[in-house]
Write an enzyme that holds these catalytic residues in place. Structure first.
Site, PDB file in Angstrom:
ATOM      1  N   SER A 159     -10.149  -1.772   4.486  1.00 58.48           N
ATOM      2  CA  SER A 159     -10.184  -2.592   3.927  1.00 58.48           C
ATOM      3  C   SER A 159     -11.888  -2.795   3.796  1.00 58.48           C
ATOM      4  O   SER A 159     -12.128  -2.940   5.428  1.00 58.48           O
ATOM      5  CB  SER A 159      -9.610  -3.268   3.623  1.00 58.48           C
ATOM      6  OG  SER A 159      -9.840  -5.013   2.599  1.00 58.48           O
ATOM      7  N   TYR A 172      -5.059 -10.298   7.634  1.00 56.03           N
ATOM      8  CA  TYR A 172      -4.759  -9.407   6.395  1.00 56.03           C
ATOM      9  C   TYR A 172      -6.394  -8.391   7.448  1.00 56.03           C
ATOM     10  O   TYR A 172      -6.513  -7.106   7.487  1.00 56.03           O
ATOM     11  CB  TYR A 172      -5.202  -9.406   5.518  1.00 56.03           C
ATOM     12  CG  TYR A 172      -4.946  -7.835   4.380  1.00 56.03           C
ATOM     13  CD1 TYR A 172      -3.717  -7.603   4.489  1.00 56.03           C
ATOM     14  CD2 TYR A 172      -6.219  -7.822   3.861  1.00 56.03           C
ATOM     15  CE1 TYR A 172      -4.183  -6.163   3.772  1.00 56.03           C
ATOM     16  CE2 TYR A 172      -6.491  -6.812   2.758  1.00 56.03           C
ATOM     17  CZ  TYR A 172      -4.996  -5.836   2.794  1.00 56.03           C
ATOM     18  OH  TYR A 172      -5.201  -4.750   2.187  1.00 56.03           O
TER      19      TYR A 172
HETATM   20  P1  NAD Z   1       1.177  -1.439  -2.638  1.00 52.83           P
HETATM   21  O1  NAD Z   1       1.899  -2.793  -2.902  1.00 52.83           O
HETATM   22  O2  NAD Z   1       1.208  -1.742  -4.409  1.00 52.83           O
HETATM   23  O3  NAD Z   1       1.672  -0.598  -2.989  1.00 52.83           O
HETATM   24  C1  NAD Z   1       2.579  -0.938  -1.133  1.00 52.83           C
HETATM   25  C2  NAD Z   1       3.863   0.687  -1.182  1.00 52.83           C
HETATM   26  O4  NAD Z   1       4.441  -0.320   0.560  1.00 52.83           O
HETATM   27  C3  NAD Z   1       4.824  -0.758  -1.917  1.00 52.83           C
HETATM   28  O5  NAD Z   1       5.257   0.309  -2.741  1.00 52.83           O
HETATM   29  C4  NAD Z   1       5.720  -1.126  -0.451  1.00 52.83           C
HETATM   30  O6  NAD Z   1       7.305  -1.223  -1.852  1.00 52.83           O
HETATM   31  C5  NAD Z   1       5.564  -0.294   0.696  1.00 52.83           C
HETATM   32  N1  NAD Z   1       6.193  -1.180   1.383  1.00 52.83           N
HETATM   33  C6  NAD Z   1       5.713  -2.481   2.252  1.00 52.83           C
HETATM   34  N2  NAD Z   1       6.091  -2.246   3.371  1.00 52.83           N
HETATM   35  C7  NAD Z   1       6.516  -0.711   3.759  1.00 52.83           C
HETATM   36  C8  NAD Z   1       7.046  -0.995   4.971  1.00 52.83           C
HETATM   37  N3  NAD Z   1       8.018  -1.649   6.038  1.00 52.83           N
HETATM   38  N4  NAD Z   1       7.801   0.392   5.009  1.00 52.83           N
HETATM   39  C9  NAD Z   1       7.701   1.708   3.292  1.00 52.83           C
HETATM   40  N5  NAD Z   1       6.681   1.143   2.717  1.00 52.83           N
HETATM   41  C10 NAD Z   1       6.752  -0.328   3.191  1.00 52.83           C
HETATM   42  O7  NAD Z   1       0.297  -1.761  -2.808  1.00 52.83           O
HETATM   43  P2  NAD Z   1      -1.601  -1.253  -2.804  1.00 52.83           P
HETATM   44  O8  NAD Z   1      -2.764  -2.344  -3.467  1.00 52.83           O
HETATM   45  O9  NAD Z   1      -1.221   0.405  -3.180  1.00 52.83           O
HETATM   46  O10 NAD Z   1      -1.858  -0.693  -1.505  1.00 52.83           O
HETATM   47  C11 NAD Z   1      -1.122   0.235  -0.727  1.00 52.83           C
HETATM   48  C12 NAD Z   1      -2.650   0.541   0.694  1.00 52.83           C
HETATM   49  O11 NAD Z   1      -4.157   0.166   0.139  1.00 52.83           O
HETATM   50  C13 NAD Z   1      -2.102  -0.947   1.547  1.00 52.83           C
HETATM   51  O12 NAD Z   1      -2.427  -0.154   3.181  1.00 52.83           O
HETATM   52  C14 NAD Z   1      -3.582  -2.186   1.102  1.00 52.83           C
HETATM   53  O13 NAD Z   1      -3.412  -2.500   2.192  1.00 52.83           O
HETATM   54  C15 NAD Z   1      -4.066  -1.276   0.786  1.00 52.83           C
HETATM   55  N6  NAD Z   1      -6.006  -1.925   0.124  1.00 52.83           N
HETATM   56  C16 NAD Z   1      -5.366  -2.498  -1.292  1.00 52.83           C
HETATM   57  C17 NAD Z   1      -6.178  -3.033  -1.865  1.00 52.83           C
HETATM   58  C18 NAD Z   1      -6.151  -3.558  -3.240  1.00 52.83           C
HETATM   59  O14 NAD Z   1      -7.229  -3.925  -3.769  1.00 52.83           O
HETATM   60  N7  NAD Z   1      -5.219  -3.341  -3.879  1.00 52.83           N
HETATM   61  C19 NAD Z   1      -8.011  -2.921  -1.571  1.00 52.83           C
HETATM   62  C20 NAD Z   1      -8.015  -2.151  -0.405  1.00 52.83           C
HETATM   63  C21 NAD Z   1      -6.842  -2.166   0.697  1.00 52.83           C
END
Ligand code: NAD
Length: 275
Positions: A159, A172
């Site tokens: 991130s 985070y």
């Molecule tokens: P999201 O919440 O839509 O998806 C995350 C998924 O992970 C969910 O479906 C959840 O059920 C699953 N999950 C949670 N805990 C779990 C576990 N213990 N075992 C298995 N699955 C599990 O989030 P997103 O926005 O799609 O983010 C995906 C990745 O990208 C994450 O690592 C997040 O930190 C990173 N990220 C997101 C953003 C953003 O702006 N959305 C920015 C930078 C990084």
């Protein structure tokens, strides 16, 4: 194409987008998520548009759960060629209420208002576990399939917070810095067996995880949302589809000599000093 890609957290917004895009390129996709229904929904969508995917329930924090997922995946799609560690996220208990500490905060501290001194170690641990252990454990399980094969790689999700921490979210930020650091460590560690390890560092994408932080109920931007847009030279949030090109490249032979990098996909956020 006869390669199998395992994507954790692929029932979510970003992982789901990558799963659909990679399936269109002909990869077989194992959609792993804690939520079985979310995993199945993405897999069904892929299969009904002519792709090959299975939804598998697994917890990235439990070795037995991942081992059982691996058995299911190996039986139906074969051994894993590429692992995308997409599960991750933040938690309110690892987040302060205000960006800056003021002396008056201590006296004003009411229930629900969190200063640095109120941060709950359980919340911090949750975030470190989900992002760091949740990247390390699936790698231990699925990278075993890659030993002795060619064209294998691992993609982690870091991130912007990993480069410079964002206010309010120390857990985070620290956890994602650990993911970036681990990406470099593992790239070196696996360099002699031909497994490449890289990471995406998405900037700001409007997803369910951060919608209330960045937008008001009428769709206008919050103060934090505005700050982010002002700090992003391209002047907009990213779309999940913006992650696809870099991911395809990191999965393909086109990046054969690329390992240990963390690619910002951020509209210039990390390049801009603010002046
Ligand atoms: P999201 O919440 O839509 O998806 C995350 C998924 O992970 C969910 O479906 C959840 O059920 C699953 N999950 C949670 N805990 C779990 C576990 N213990 N075992 C298995 N699955 C599990 O989030 P997103 O926005 O799609 O983010 C995906 C990745 O990208 C994450 O690592 C997040 O930190 C990173 N990220 C997101 C953003 C953003 O702006 N959305 C920015 C930078 C990084």
């Amino acid at each position: 194409m006869n390669k199998t890609i395992v994507i954790t957290g692929a029932g979510g917004v970003l992982g789901g987008t990558l799963a659909r895009a990679l399936a269109k390129e002909g990869y077989k996709i194992a959609v792993i998520d804690l939520k079985k229904e979310a995993a199945d929904n993405i897999a069904n969508e892929i299969n009904s548009s002519g792709g090959n995917a299975i939804g598998v329930e697994a917890n990235v924090l439990e070795k037995e759960s991942l081992e059982s997922a691996k058995r299911i995946i190996n039986n139906s799609l074969g051994s894993c060629d590429i692992l995308i560690n997409g599960a991750g996220g933040n938690h309110p208990l690892g987040t302060t209420s205000n960006p800056y500490f003021q002396e008056s905060d201590l006296a004003n501290s009411t229930s629900g208002f969190k200063t640095f001194f109120d941060l709950d170690p359980a919340g911090i641990k949750f975030v470190f576990d989900l992002n760091f252990i949740g990247t390390l454990l699936p790698t231990q399980i699925f990278a075993k399939d890659m030993i002795g094969k060619k064209g294998c790689s691992i993609i982690n999700i870091s991130s912007m917070n990993a480069f410079t921490p964002l206010t309010k979210i120390p857990a985070y930020s620290g956890a994602k810095a650990a993911v970036s650091n681990f990406t470099q460590w593992l790239a070196v560690h696996f360099s002699k067996v031909g497994i490449r390890v890289n990471a995406l560092a998405p900037g700001f994408f409007l997803t369910d995880q951060n919608r209330t932080l960045l937008t008001n109920s009428d769709g206008s931007l919050t103060q934090r949302g505005n700050q982010i847009i002002e700090q992003t030279p391209m002047g907009k949030f990213g779309e999940p589809d913006d992650l696809i090109g870099t991911t395809l490249w990191l999965c393909s032979e086109g990046s054969n000599f690329v390992t240990g990098i963390v690619v910002p996909i951020d509209g210039g956020f990390s390049a801009y000093s603010g002046v």
